[in-house]
Design an enzyme around this catalytic site. Structure first.
Site, PDB file in Angstrom:
ATOM      1  N   HIS B  81     -50.737 -54.581  40.511  1.00  0.00           N
ATOM      2  CA  HIS B  81     -49.934 -54.535  41.742  1.00  0.00           C
ATOM      3  C   HIS B  81     -50.304 -53.281  42.539  1.00  0.00           C
ATOM      4  O   HIS B  81     -50.540 -53.351  43.754  1.00  0.00           O
ATOM      5  CB  HIS B  81     -48.444 -54.536  41.398  1.00  0.00           C
ATOM      6  CG  HIS B  81     -47.555 -54.086  42.522  1.00  0.00           C
ATOM      7  ND1 HIS B  81     -47.297 -54.866  43.630  1.00  0.00           N
ATOM      8  CD2 HIS B  81     -46.883 -52.914  42.730  1.00  0.00           C
ATOM      9  CE1 HIS B  81     -46.503 -54.190  44.457  1.00  0.00           C
ATOM     10  NE2 HIS B  81     -46.237 -53.008  43.939  1.00  0.00           N
ATOM     11  N   ASP B 110     -68.912 -51.956  70.897  1.00  0.00           N
ATOM     12  CA  ASP B 110     -68.743 -52.398  69.502  1.00  0.00           C
ATOM     13  C   ASP B 110     -68.730 -51.154  68.626  1.00  0.00           C
ATOM     14  O   ASP B 110     -68.789 -50.025  69.136  1.00  0.00           O
ATOM     15  CB  ASP B 110     -69.887 -53.336  69.075  1.00  0.00           C
ATOM     16  CG  ASP B 110     -69.459 -54.294  67.968  1.00  0.00           C
ATOM     17  OD1 ASP B 110     -68.954 -53.816  66.938  1.00  0.00           O
ATOM     18  OD2 ASP B 110     -69.605 -55.522  68.133  1.00  0.00           O
ATOM     19  N   TRP B 146     -52.451 -47.651  37.612  1.00  0.00           N
ATOM     20  CA  TRP B 146     -53.505 -47.578  38.640  1.00  0.00           C
ATOM     21  C   TRP B 146     -54.242 -46.248  38.566  1.00  0.00           C
ATOM     22  O   TRP B 146     -55.345 -46.109  39.062  1.00  0.00           O
ATOM     23  CB  TRP B 146     -52.932 -47.825  40.041  1.00  0.00           C
ATOM     24  CG  TRP B 146     -52.369 -46.615  40.726  1.00  0.00           C
ATOM     25  CD1 TRP B 146     -51.145 -46.076  40.532  1.00  0.00           C
ATOM     26  CD2 TRP B 146     -53.016 -45.795  41.708  1.00  0.00           C
ATOM     27  NE1 TRP B 146     -50.988 -44.968  41.326  1.00  0.00           N
ATOM     28  CE2 TRP B 146     -52.123 -44.766  42.071  1.00  0.00           C
ATOM     29  CE3 TRP B 146     -54.268 -45.825  42.334  1.00  0.00           C
ATOM     30  CZ2 TRP B 146     -52.424 -43.787  43.004  1.00  0.00           C
ATOM     31  CZ3 TRP B 146     -54.568 -44.834  43.267  1.00  0.00           C
ATOM     32  CH2 TRP B 146     -53.663 -43.839  43.592  1.00  0.00           C
ATOM     33  N   SER B 173     -67.264 -49.760  50.069  1.00  0.00           N
ATOM     34  CA  SER B 173     -66.795 -50.405  51.298  1.00  0.00           C
ATOM     35  C   SER B 173     -66.058 -49.399  52.183  1.00  0.00           C
ATOM     36  O   SER B 173     -66.311 -49.316  53.396  1.00  0.00           O
ATOM     37  CB  SER B 173     -65.883 -51.576  50.929  1.00  0.00           C
ATOM     38  OG  SER B 173     -65.158 -52.008  52.042  1.00  0.00           O
ATOM     39  N   SER B 174     -65.170 -48.627  51.567  1.00  0.00           N
ATOM     40  CA  SER B 174     -64.387 -47.654  52.349  1.00  0.00           C
ATOM     41  C   SER B 174     -65.278 -46.581  52.957  1.00  0.00           C
ATOM     42  O   SER B 174     -65.075 -46.176  54.104  1.00  0.00           O
ATOM     43  CB  SER B 174     -63.344 -46.968  51.469  1.00  0.00           C
ATOM     44  OG  SER B 174     -62.410 -47.894  51.039  1.00  0.00           O
ATOM     45  N   HIS B 257     -54.472 -37.480  46.030  1.00  0.00           N
ATOM     46  CA  HIS B 257     -53.536 -37.008  47.039  1.00  0.00           C
ATOM     47  C   HIS B 257     -54.034 -37.217  48.465  1.00  0.00           C
ATOM     48  O   HIS B 257     -53.298 -37.745  49.300  1.00  0.00           O
ATOM     49  CB  HIS B 257     -53.027 -35.593  46.817  1.00  0.00           C
ATOM     50  CG  HIS B 257     -51.747 -35.440  47.570  1.00  0.00           C
ATOM     51  ND1 HIS B 257     -50.555 -35.920  47.096  1.00  0.00           N
ATOM     52  CD2 HIS B 257     -51.501 -35.000  48.811  1.00  0.00           C
ATOM     53  CE1 HIS B 257     -49.630 -35.772  48.011  1.00  0.00           C
ATOM     54  NE2 HIS B 257     -50.165 -35.204  49.062  1.00  0.00           N
ATOM     55  N   GLU B 259     -55.828 -39.540  49.282  1.00  0.00           N
ATOM     56  CA  GLU B 259     -55.684 -40.997  49.421  1.00  0.00           C
ATOM     57  C   GLU B 259     -54.308 -41.361  49.988  1.00  0.00           C
ATOM     58  O   GLU B 259     -54.172 -42.256  50.807  1.00  0.00           O
ATOM     59  CB  GLU B 259     -55.900 -41.661  48.052  1.00  0.00           C
ATOM     60  CG  GLU B 259     -55.547 -43.135  47.971  1.00  0.00           C
ATOM     61  CD  GLU B 259     -56.453 -44.032  48.786  1.00  0.00           C
ATOM     62  OE1 GLU B 259     -57.561 -43.582  49.155  1.00  0.00           O
ATOM     63  OE2 GLU B 259     -56.056 -45.179  49.051  1.00  0.00           O
ATOM     64  N   TYR B 261     -52.676 -39.650  52.063  1.00  0.00           N
ATOM     65  CA  TYR B 261     -52.718 -39.378  53.503  1.00  0.00           C
ATOM     66  C   TYR B 261     -53.642 -40.333  54.230  1.00  0.00           C
ATOM     67  O   TYR B 261     -53.429 -40.618  55.419  1.00  0.00           O
ATOM     68  CB  TYR B 261     -53.054 -37.901  53.747  1.00  0.00           C
ATOM     69  CG  TYR B 261     -51.885 -37.074  53.304  1.00  0.00           C
ATOM     70  CD1 TYR B 261     -50.799 -36.904  54.139  1.00  0.00           C
ATOM     71  CD2 TYR B 261     -51.811 -36.591  52.014  1.00  0.00           C
ATOM     72  CE1 TYR B 261     -49.670 -36.238  53.711  1.00  0.00           C
ATOM     73  CE2 TYR B 261     -50.686 -35.916  51.575  1.00  0.00           C
ATOM     74  CZ  TYR B 261     -49.616 -35.743  52.427  1.00  0.00           C
ATOM     75  OH  TYR B 261     -48.491 -35.112  51.995  1.00  0.00           O
ATOM     76  N   SER B 272     -47.476 -43.155  67.195  1.00  0.00           N
ATOM     77  CA  SER B 272     -47.683 -42.362  68.416  1.00  0.00           C
ATOM     78  C   SER B 272     -48.171 -43.221  69.581  1.00  0.00           C
ATOM     79  O   SER B 272     -48.154 -42.770  70.730  1.00  0.00           O
ATOM     80  CB  SER B 272     -48.698 -41.242  68.152  1.00  0.00           C
ATOM     81  OG  SER B 272     -48.256 -40.422  67.104  1.00  0.00           O
ATOM     82  N   HIS B 306     -49.743 -31.021  42.144  1.00  0.00           N
ATOM     83  CA  HIS B 306     -48.295 -31.272  42.079  1.00  0.00           C
ATOM     84  C   HIS B 306     -47.996 -32.591  41.366  1.00  0.00           C
ATOM     85  O   HIS B 306     -46.869 -32.849  40.991  1.00  0.00           O
ATOM     86  CB  HIS B 306     -47.624 -31.208  43.463  1.00  0.00           C
ATOM     87  CG  HIS B 306     -48.018 -32.287  44.417  1.00  0.00           C
ATOM     88  ND1 HIS B 306     -48.031 -32.111  45.782  1.00  0.00           N
ATOM     89  CD2 HIS B 306     -48.413 -33.559  44.228  1.00  0.00           C
ATOM     90  CE1 HIS B 306     -48.397 -33.224  46.376  1.00  0.00           C
ATOM     91  NE2 HIS B 306     -48.636 -34.118  45.450  1.00  0.00           N
ATOM     92  N   HIS B 307     -49.032 -33.422  41.193  1.00  0.00           N
ATOM     93  CA  HIS B 307     -48.862 -34.652  40.410  1.00  0.00           C
ATOM     94  C   HIS B 307     -48.879 -34.354  38.915  1.00  0.00           C
ATOM     95  O   HIS B 307     -48.668 -35.262  38.116  1.00  0.00           O
ATOM     96  CB  HIS B 307     -49.980 -35.651  40.735  1.00  0.00           C
ATOM     97  CG  HIS B 307     -49.945 -36.142  42.143  1.00  0.00           C
ATOM     98  ND1 HIS B 307     -49.245 -37.265  42.523  1.00  0.00           N
ATOM     99  CD2 HIS B 307     -50.508 -35.656  43.274  1.00  0.00           C
ATOM    100  CE1 HIS B 307     -49.388 -37.456  43.824  1.00  0.00           C
ATOM    101  NE2 HIS B 307     -50.147 -36.489  44.311  1.00  0.00           N
ATOM    102  N   THR B 332     -45.537 -32.274  59.416  1.00  0.00           N
ATOM    103  CA  THR B 332     -44.841 -33.566  59.448  1.00  0.00           C
ATOM    104  C   THR B 332     -43.588 -33.451  60.302  1.00  0.00           C
ATOM    105  O   THR B 332     -43.263 -34.357  61.088  1.00  0.00           O
ATOM    106  CB  THR B 332     -44.488 -34.028  58.022  1.00  0.00           C
ATOM    107  OG1 THR B 332     -45.656 -33.915  57.206  1.00  0.00           O
ATOM    108  CG2 THR B 332     -44.027 -35.475  58.004  1.00  0.00           C
ATOM    109  N   LYS B 335     -44.362 -33.689  63.893  1.00  0.00           N
ATOM    110  CA  LYS B 335     -44.569 -35.062  64.351  1.00  0.00           C
ATOM    111  C   LYS B 335     -43.234 -35.766  64.586  1.00  0.00           C
ATOM    112  O   LYS B 335     -43.047 -36.424  65.609  1.00  0.00           O
ATOM    113  CB  LYS B 335     -45.399 -35.847  63.333  1.00  0.00           C
ATOM    114  CG  LYS B 335     -46.743 -35.211  63.061  1.00  0.00           C
ATOM    115  CD  LYS B 335     -47.665 -36.106  62.297  1.00  0.00           C
ATOM    116  CE  LYS B 335     -48.193 -37.193  63.178  1.00  0.00           C
ATOM    117  NZ  LYS B 335     -48.960 -36.699  64.314  1.00  0.00           N
ATOM    118  N   ARG B 454     -40.391 -45.017  34.405  1.00  0.00           N
ATOM    119  CA  ARG B 454     -41.169 -46.039  35.117  1.00  0.00           C
ATOM    120  C   ARG B 454     -42.130 -46.718  34.136  1.00  0.00           C
ATOM    121  O   ARG B 454     -42.307 -46.254  33.009  1.00  0.00           O
ATOM    122  CB  ARG B 454     -41.931 -45.400  36.280  1.00  0.00           C
ATOM    123  CG  ARG B 454     -42.909 -44.336  35.846  1.00  0.00           C
ATOM    124  CD  ARG B 454     -43.499 -43.573  37.009  1.00  0.00           C
ATOM    125  NE  ARG B 454     -44.443 -44.374  37.768  1.00  0.00           N
ATOM    126  CZ  ARG B 454     -45.473 -43.862  38.469  1.00  0.00           C
ATOM    127  NH1 ARG B 454     -45.676 -42.550  38.500  1.00  0.00           N
ATOM    128  NH2 ARG B 454     -46.279 -44.637  39.138  1.00  0.00           N
TER     129      ARG B 454
END
Lengths: 40, 531
Positions: B81, B110, B146, B173-174, B257, B259, B261, B272, B306-307, B332, B335, B454
């Site tokens: 998932h 293009d 994951w 791909s990315s 991390h 990722e 963002y 925006s 921090h993870h 943040t 924003k 979890r």
């Protein structure tokens, strides 16, 4: 300036090659760094 | 910004080169709009696949005890998932939006590298065939989460190399997509469009693309090392051979991390775009928005540990990662303030994109607040590995990233299809989503604070009530998304004709609104002049 003009085409090609090289540096760089760290 | 000769360009654009017909149009697509459409449809499909897994997870967690699945299969569901929603739904959706909108927003004909664009899309179906196919091999799919932490992830069976190869493909791909975005923006802007005149969505993608190029190869490196540890006798993460499993966590989160963002910066760009249109005011502090996005992008590289607070680390490191993480709240906050100031005394209307944008502001902030709570080291020891973390990142990703994507689809869909969609149905979709996403995820804060771990299929009976509420919210949220698909299908098939401006009376700014709706197959063959 059109994208078919040689200077623009060259800039696009150089940009793509440069960014690909940057990605490869991160890929192999981290593996090399960890290879070094795992032996010490 | 003013745009010259918009109607002349529009007329010019409709005159030539009709799209090829049949399957070849899609297989050999080099047109940014076709590739964008394929990305978006792929993402929608994966959203429903990953969503079905989420429904299965919530069904198992409806009450304590093992009802439907054995624990190993449950772990396979949570693992896949996560992978499918991140790499198959959210990221391809943003790449699809980038493909559609960046050339239109900068006045380019293009993307700069159209054939690479085709390759970067067509890799994805193979990657996800591998990933989903791993559910059917002996031993089942990978079940180590994951995050793929060793040594647990190394204990997987035949699915392990399939997972690793699938991630390599997604990463390639990315990276190709990101290279395309950067070279397009840097080389193909219309004359007169300097960087500070660029729309915020394009800006947010430029920064995101740099993040992608920096961190996707790191993920690829990490999983390559897992692969060699598993099959070729290396010991990168094996203490017996001089390696260290915690090193994997460092390299994974150095990717992981930023990722996060990667999945939220384009959303900031979308919000925006939407808020000024439906507030009928220019974006407040546009330049500070760009600096805020860039600051968040930079900070994302120096917060990864921090993870891993609960792994144990020196106090100085704990303080550093705690402070840098909290620092992210500053840009943040800029924003959120600017978006609020944009709406202040605006002439507001509440079309579906605006509803999603406002919900984003409120609900993403809840995810942001719980993020600051998690950044506090001693508090993190309490919250770590509980449902509080699950609630936190789902608030960031679902009413955050996903709502922004839905807002973007509702904002630009008439431009893509040439038809207005069913507003009542879209608003119904919004309200059901906004209500049930909270019913689904808010109780998970309580569960986590009460100590529910979890990634488990069973739990102690005192957690039953809020799990039932969460599951009911989950099924309702999931079913509501069928409305989203119905609105899109109806809009593709027909409906009231959309004008070039689409949102009449709002006078949206941006080059995309100067071309007809639907956007012609080729646009801006002659670059527009930006005053």
């Amino acid at each position: 300036m059109s994208v078919t003009e040689p200077p623009v085409k060259r800039r696009i090609r150089n940009g793509a090659v440069g960014l690909t090289a940057l990605a490869l540096v991160f890929y192999f760089g981290f593996i090399a760094f960890y290879f070094y760290r795992s032996r010490h | 910004m003013a745009y010259a000769n918009a109607s002349e360009h529009a007329h010019h654009d409709t005159d030539h080169n009709q799209p090829p017909t049949g399957i070849k149009r899609w297989l050999f697509a080099t047109n940014h709009k076709d590739i964008g459409t394929m990305y978006l449809l792929f993402s929608l499909t994966m959203f429903f696949v990953g969503g079905t897994m989420a429904m299965m997870i919530r069904a198992e967690l409806f009450q304590p005890g093992l009802q439907l699945f054995d624990p190993v299969f449950f772990n396979q569901l949570t693992t896949n998932h996560g992978l499918i929603m991140i790499f198959g739904a959210i990221m391809p959706a943003f790449v699809g939006l980038a493909n559609w909108m960046i050339p239109l927003q900068i006045g380019a004909p293009d993307m700069a590298l159209p054939r690479m664009n085709n390759l970067s899309f067509w890799i994805l179906p193979f990657a996800f065939t591998l990933l989903l196919g791993s559910l059917f091999v002996p031993g089942g799919a990978s079940a180590g989460g994951w995050t793929m932490y060793p040594p647990l992830s190394l204990q997987a069976g035949d699915s392990f190399p399939m997972l690793i190869f699938a991630i390599h493909l997604m990463g390639a791909s990315s990276i190709m997509g990101a290279i395309n975005v950067i070279v397009t923006i840097m080389n193909m802007r219309a004359p007169g469009m300097n960087l500070l005149k660029m729309p915020l969505f394009t800006w947010s993608w430029l920064i995101t693309a740099y993040l992608l190029i920096a961190v996707m190869p790191v993920l690829a490196g990490a999983v390559t090392m897992l692969l060699t540890d598993h099959f070729f006798g290396t010991s990168f993460f094996n203490p017996a051979g001089g390696g260290d499993p915690v090193m994997f966590e460092h390299v994974f989160w150095f990717f992981g991390h930023p990722e996060v963002y990667i999945m939220i910066l384009p959303a900031f760009g979308i919000i925006s775009e939407i808020l000024p249109t439906f507030s009928r005011k220019p974006l407040f502090g546009a330049t500070s928005m760009i600096y805020a996005i860039a600051s968040i992008g930079f900070l994302s590289f120096i917060v990864w540990a921090h993870h891993m607070f609960a792994d144990g680390m020196p106090v100085a490191a704990q303080l550093f990662y705690m402070m840098t993480t909290m620092l992210i709240a500053v840009p943040t906050g800029v924003k959120i303030f600017n978006w609020t100031a944009t709406m202040w005394r605006g002439s507001l209307t509440f079309e579906p994109p605006m509803l999603f944008a406002i919900a984003f502001m409120f609900l993403f902030s809840i995810g942001g607040f719980s993020g600051v709570m998690l950044a506090i080291v001693p508090a993190d020891f309490q919250y770590n590995q509980t449902y509080f973390v699950v609630a936190h990142f789902h608030y960031v990703l679902v009413p955050g990233s996903l709502f922004a994507i839905m807002g973007a689809v509702y904002y630009w869909l008439p431009k893509w299809t040439g038809h207005m969609y069913n507003m009542t149905l879209a608003k119904t979709h919004f309200w059901l989503s906004a209500i049930f996403v909270n019913v689904l995820f808010f109780p998970q804060h309580f569960l986590g604070l009460a100590g529910m771990p979890r990634r488990i299929p069973d739990y102690a009976v005192q957690f039953t009530d809020w799990n039932m509420v969460s599951s009911i919210g989950g099924f309702s949220f999931g079913l509501s998304q069928i409305l989203f698909a119905i609105v899109i299908i109806q809009c593709i098939r027909g409906g009231k004709k959309a004008t070039a401006e689409v949102w009449e009376g709002t006078h949206p700014t941006g080059l995309e609104w100067t071309i007809p709706s639907p956007a012609p197959f080729h646009s801006f063959s002659t670059a527009p002049d930006i005053k």
